[in-house]
Design a protein around this motif. Structure first.
Motif, PDB file in Angstrom:
ATOM      1  N   LEU A 123       0.937  -1.194   0.118  1.00  0.00           N
ATOM      2  CA  LEU A 123       0.263   0.117   0.084  1.00  0.00           C
ATOM      3  C   LEU A 123       1.046   1.274  -0.095  1.00  0.00           C
ATOM      4  O   LEU A 123       2.141   1.190   0.314  1.00  0.00           O
ATOM      5  N   PHE A 124       0.459   2.567  -0.269  1.00  0.00           N
ATOM      6  CA  PHE A 124       1.079   3.622  -0.374  1.00  0.00           C
ATOM      7  C   PHE A 124       0.070   4.735   0.184  1.00  0.00           C
ATOM      8  O   PHE A 124      -0.860   4.676   0.084  1.00  0.00           O
ATOM      9  N   LEU A 125       0.657   5.811   0.503  1.00  0.00           N
ATOM     10  CA  LEU A 125       0.184   7.107   1.079  1.00  0.00           C
ATOM     11  C   LEU A 125       0.440   8.024   0.069  1.00  0.00           C
ATOM     12  O   LEU A 125       1.313   8.285  -0.353  1.00  0.00           O
ATOM     13  N   VAL A 126      -0.709   8.319  -0.716  1.00  0.00           N
ATOM     14  CA  VAL A 126      -0.755   9.336  -1.750  1.00  0.00           C
ATOM     15  C   VAL A 126      -1.336  10.930  -1.419  1.00  0.00           C
ATOM     16  O   VAL A 126      -2.080  11.021  -0.865  1.00  0.00           O
ATOM     17  N   CYS A 127      -0.566  11.630  -2.042  1.00  0.00           N
ATOM     18  CA  CYS A 127      -0.894  12.926  -1.855  1.00  0.00           C
ATOM     19  C   CYS A 127      -1.883  13.231  -2.565  1.00  0.00           C
ATOM     20  O   CYS A 127      -2.271  12.879  -4.074  1.00  0.00           O
ATOM     21  N   GLN A 128      -2.939  14.122  -2.019  1.00  0.00           N
ATOM     22  CA  GLN A 128      -4.372  14.172  -2.738  1.00  0.00           C
ATOM     23  C   GLN A 128      -4.350  15.655  -3.108  1.00  0.00           C
ATOM     24  O   GLN A 128      -5.568  16.136  -3.868  1.00  0.00           O
ATOM     25  N   ASP A 129      -3.576  16.377  -3.286  1.00  0.00           N
ATOM     26  CA  ASP A 129      -3.476  17.780  -3.805  1.00  0.00           C
ATOM     27  C   ASP A 129      -2.257  18.237  -4.101  1.00  0.00           C
ATOM     28  O   ASP A 129      -1.246  17.733  -4.098  1.00  0.00           O
ATOM     29  N   ALA A 130      -1.915  19.439  -4.753  1.00  0.00           N
ATOM     30  CA  ALA A 130      -0.867  19.975  -5.104  1.00  0.00           C
ATOM     31  C   ALA A 130      -0.935  21.565  -4.866  1.00  0.00           C
ATOM     32  O   ALA A 130      -1.980  22.214  -4.882  1.00  0.00           O
ATOM     33  N   PRO A 131       0.373  22.212  -4.818  1.00  0.00           N
ATOM     34  CA  PRO A 131       0.211  23.546  -4.543  1.00  0.00           C
ATOM     35  C   PRO A 131      -0.221  24.173  -5.864  1.00  0.00           C
ATOM     36  O   PRO A 131      -0.203  23.789  -6.898  1.00  0.00           O
ATOM     37  N   VAL A 132      -0.982  25.589  -5.748  1.00  0.00           N
ATOM     38  CA  VAL A 132      -1.686  26.041  -6.594  1.00  0.00           C
ATOM     39  C   VAL A 132      -0.744  27.526  -6.919  1.00  0.00           C
ATOM     40  O   VAL A 132      -0.279  28.087  -6.241  1.00  0.00           O
ATOM     41  N   GLU A 133      -0.822  27.564  -8.286  1.00  0.00           N
ATOM     42  CA  GLU A 133       0.155  28.727  -8.735  1.00  0.00           C
ATOM     43  C   GLU A 133      -0.772  30.127  -8.742  1.00  0.00           C
ATOM     44  O   GLU A 133      -1.829  30.142  -9.240  1.00  0.00           O
ATOM     45  N   VAL A 134       0.075  31.002  -8.053  1.00  0.00           N
ATOM     46  CA  VAL A 134      -0.696  32.294  -8.015  1.00  0.00           C
ATOM     47  C   VAL A 134       0.408  33.435  -8.140  1.00  0.00           C
ATOM     48  O   VAL A 134       1.351  33.506  -7.522  1.00  0.00           O
ATOM     49  N   GLY A 135       0.063  33.986  -9.219  1.00  0.00           N
ATOM     50  CA  GLY A 135       1.118  35.269  -9.539  1.00  0.00           C
ATOM     51  C   GLY A 135       2.455  34.413  -9.922  1.00  0.00           C
ATOM     52  O   GLY A 135       3.459  35.302  -9.689  1.00  0.00           O
ATOM     53  N   GLY A 136       2.479  33.439 -10.422  1.00  0.00           N
ATOM     54  CA  GLY A 136       3.984  32.800 -10.716  1.00  0.00           C
ATOM     55  C   GLY A 136       4.588  32.220  -9.421  1.00  0.00           C
ATOM     56  O   GLY A 136       5.630  31.351  -9.633  1.00  0.00           O
ATOM     57  N   MET A 137       3.902  31.942  -8.323  1.00  0.00           N
ATOM     58  CA  MET A 137       4.403  31.312  -7.303  1.00  0.00           C
ATOM     59  C   MET A 137       3.433  30.245  -6.714  1.00  0.00           C
ATOM     60  O   MET A 137       2.367  30.540  -6.665  1.00  0.00           O
ATOM     61  N   ALA A 138       4.088  29.310  -6.302  1.00  0.00           N
ATOM     62  CA  ALA A 138       3.442  28.150  -5.760  1.00  0.00           C
ATOM     63  C   ALA A 138       2.945  28.530  -4.514  1.00  0.00           C
ATOM     64  O   ALA A 138       3.711  28.705  -3.435  1.00  0.00           O
ATOM     65  N   MET A 139       1.668  28.270  -4.004  1.00  0.00           N
ATOM     66  CA  MET A 139       0.868  28.356  -3.000  1.00  0.00           C
ATOM     67  C   MET A 139       0.353  27.129  -2.329  1.00  0.00           C
ATOM     68  O   MET A 139      -0.606  26.489  -2.825  1.00  0.00           O
ATOM     69  N   GLY A 140       0.927  26.459  -1.665  1.00  0.00           N
ATOM     70  CA  GLY A 140       0.559  25.328  -0.939  1.00  0.00           C
ATOM     71  C   GLY A 140       2.101  24.469  -0.358  1.00  0.00           C
ATOM     72  O   GLY A 140       3.031  25.033  -0.660  1.00  0.00           O
ATOM     73  N   LEU A 141       1.772  23.462   0.211  1.00  0.00           N
ATOM     74  CA  LEU A 141       2.829  22.396   0.677  1.00  0.00           C
ATOM     75  C   LEU A 141       3.245  21.569  -0.493  1.00  0.00           C
ATOM     76  O   LEU A 141       2.439  20.818  -0.935  1.00  0.00           O
ATOM     77  N   GLN A 142       4.510  21.777  -0.816  1.00  0.00           N
ATOM     78  CA  GLN A 142       5.080  20.820  -2.002  1.00  0.00           C
ATOM     79  C   GLN A 142       5.674  19.520  -1.246  1.00  0.00           C
ATOM     80  O   GLN A 142       6.716  19.618  -0.595  1.00  0.00           O
ATOM     81  N   PRO A 143       5.178  18.488  -1.670  1.00  0.00           N
ATOM     82  CA  PRO A 143       5.920  17.290  -1.103  1.00  0.00           C
ATOM     83  C   PRO A 143       7.113  16.812  -2.290  1.00  0.00           C
ATOM     84  O   PRO A 143       7.018  16.925  -3.352  1.00  0.00           O
TER      85      PRO A 143
END
Length: 204
Positions: A123-143
């Motif tokens: 089994l695996f633990l899988v990320c369910q989201d991704a950082p969102v680009e806002v004004g060319g900058m990633a907003m979120g936690l990047q795994p």
């Protein structure tokens, strides 16, 4: 199982241990009030980690205490698929709303338990989201990777799951969600709330 039957079961385990209730509370690292609430059948607000500490202090398998507890008070929080089951125990690192610095890389660790009747394998633990680009900058936690392998875990065993995350560059509150899946990406417990990391990114 009713709260009364749970209380009876716990009292029997205490009698078999030859510990006084005060000694048990001290060994388990809980207050006497918390223990007496459990013995009175008030289990609705108890944490899974408290029950695990009690099982360790009593010298019994965690499932000897946890299964009666789940049958009643944790039914809404326990996810089962056929004979598989999982339960969140606690945040080992970075509890909710911990503070991190911009661009900080850190390791988030959760403790979970296999509460089912079958081992967890492949089994695996899988990320369910991704950082969102806002004004060319990633907003979120990047795994650092979108999924990690979950160690093979027998029923009743606790396992620690860790992911490496990098905070965005601007002050904000961000969250990353993770779920268990098989090798084909199919979610194992689709009705279960995800494991998540939520932190506050502070200003420099």
């Amino acid at each position: 199982m009713s709260g009364r039957r749970f209380s009876t079961s716990l009292n029997e385990l205490i009698e078999q241990s030859n510990l006084t209730k005060t000694q048990l509370a001290e060994r388990a690292g809980i207050s006497r009030a918390s223990l007496y609430n459990l013995l009175s059948g008030d289990v609705a607000e108890s944490k899974l980690s408290t029950l695990i500490r009690l099982s360790s202090a009593l010298g019994v398998h965690p499932l000897d205490i946890i299964h009666p507890y789940f049958h009643k008070s944790m039914r809404g929080r326990l996810a089962t698929t056929h004979q598989a089951g999982t339960a969140f125990i606690e945040d080992v690192t970075y509890p909710d709303y911990s503070s991190v610095m911009p661009h900080q890389t850190f390791v988030k660790t959760w403790a979970v338990m296999n509460t089912g009747k079958v081992p967890w394998e492949n089994l695996f633990l899988v990320c369910q989201d991704a950082p969102v680009e806002v004004g060319g900058m990633a907003m979120g936690l990047q795994p650092d990777q979108p999924r990690i392998a979950i160690p093979n875990t027998l029923p009743g065993e606790k396992v620690l799951l860790s992911v490496t995350l990098t905070a965005p560059g601007l002050p904000c509150t961000v969250k990353s969600e993770w779920k268990a899946a098989d090798a084909n990406g199919k979610l194992c417990f689709p009705g279960k709330l995800p494991l998540y990391c939520i932190v506050k990114v502070c200003s420099l």
